[in-house]
Write a protein that holds these residues in place. Structure first.
Motif, short mmCIF file in Angstrom:
data_model
loop_
_atom_site.label_atom_id
_atom_site.label_comp_id
_atom_site.label_asym_id
_atom_site.label_seq_id
_atom_site.Cartn_x
_atom_site.Cartn_y
_atom_site.Cartn_z
N HIS A 13 0.84 -1.32 0.19
CA HIS A 13 0.01 0.06 0.14
C HIS A 13 0.74 1.27 -0.21
O HIS A 13 0.42 2.23 -0.11
N TYR A 14 2.13 1.10 0.00
CA TYR A 14 2.99 2.42 -0.01
C TYR A 14 3.83 2.18 -1.16
O TYR A 14 4.96 3.24 -1.29
N LYS A 15 3.72 1.46 -2.15
CA LYS A 15 4.45 1.21 -3.35
C LYS A 15 3.80 1.73 -4.39
O LYS A 15 2.44 1.56 -5.01
N GLU A 21 8.81 3.71 -3.71
CA GLU A 21 8.10 3.28 -2.34
C GLU A 21 7.76 5.00 -1.86
O GLU A 21 8.65 5.65 -1.77
N VAL A 22 6.87 5.20 -1.28
CA VAL A 22 6.38 6.41 -0.65
C VAL A 22 7.70 6.81 0.25
O VAL A 22 7.78 8.12 0.48
N THR A 26 9.04 10.60 0.99
CA THR A 26 8.80 11.33 2.56
C THR A 26 9.99 11.52 3.26
O THR A 26 10.19 12.46 4.02
N LYS A 38 2.31 10.52 2.80
CA LYS A 38 1.91 9.04 3.14
C LYS A 38 0.49 8.71 3.40
O LYS A 38 0.20 7.77 2.73
N TYR A 39 -0.06 9.38 4.22
CA TYR A 39 -1.70 9.12 4.26
C TYR A 39 -2.55 9.53 3.06
O TYR A 39 -3.40 8.77 2.53
N TYR A 41 -1.19 9.23 -0.01
CA TYR A 41 -1.05 7.94 -0.85
C TYR A 41 -1.87 6.83 -0.58
O TYR A 41 -2.40 6.02 -1.32
N ARG A 42 -1.65 6.28 0.66
CA ARG A 42 -2.19 5.10 1.01
C ARG A 42 -3.68 5.11 1.24
O ARG A 42 -4.44 3.95 1.26
N LYS A 46 -5.04 0.68 1.70
CA LYS A 46 -4.60 -0.31 2.74
C LYS A 46 -6.23 -0.95 3.31
O LYS A 46 -6.99 0.00 3.82
N ASP A 54 -7.74 7.93 6.71
CA ASP A 54 -6.48 8.20 6.00
C ASP A 54 -6.47 9.77 5.56
O ASP A 54 -5.38 10.54 5.79
#
Length: 76
Positions: A13-15, A21-22, A26, A38-39, A41-42, A46, A54
């Motif tokens: 969920h971070y790719k 990768e996020v 970040t 981060k939030y 993007y995900r 997730k 999120d």
């Protein structure tokens, strides 16, 4: 053969689709901005975290960063 999923070191969920990768993004930001990214993007990616939650977390970090900048400007 595809490698096994690794939710600790390489959470899907971070790719990003291009493999980045996020965390690679970040790590170049301050804490509040990095967490907001981060939030954002995900959100919706997730399975165990509601998308709205999120987005609210991202907004919380953005608001906190705005407050920090305003406080910093007062002290200049």
């Amino acid at each position: 053969m595809d490698p096994l999923p690794d939710p600790v070191n390489k959470p899907e969920h971070y790719k990003l689709p291009n493999g980045v990768e996020v965390i690679d993004i970040t790590e170049n930001l301050n804490f509040n901005r990095g967490n907001a990214v981060k939030y954002l993007y995900r959100a919706g990616r997730k399975k165990s975290a509601p998308e709205i939650q999120d987005l609210e977390k991202a907004l919380w970090y953005i608001t906190r960063e705005i407050q920090r900048l305003k406080e910093e400007a007062k002290n200049v």
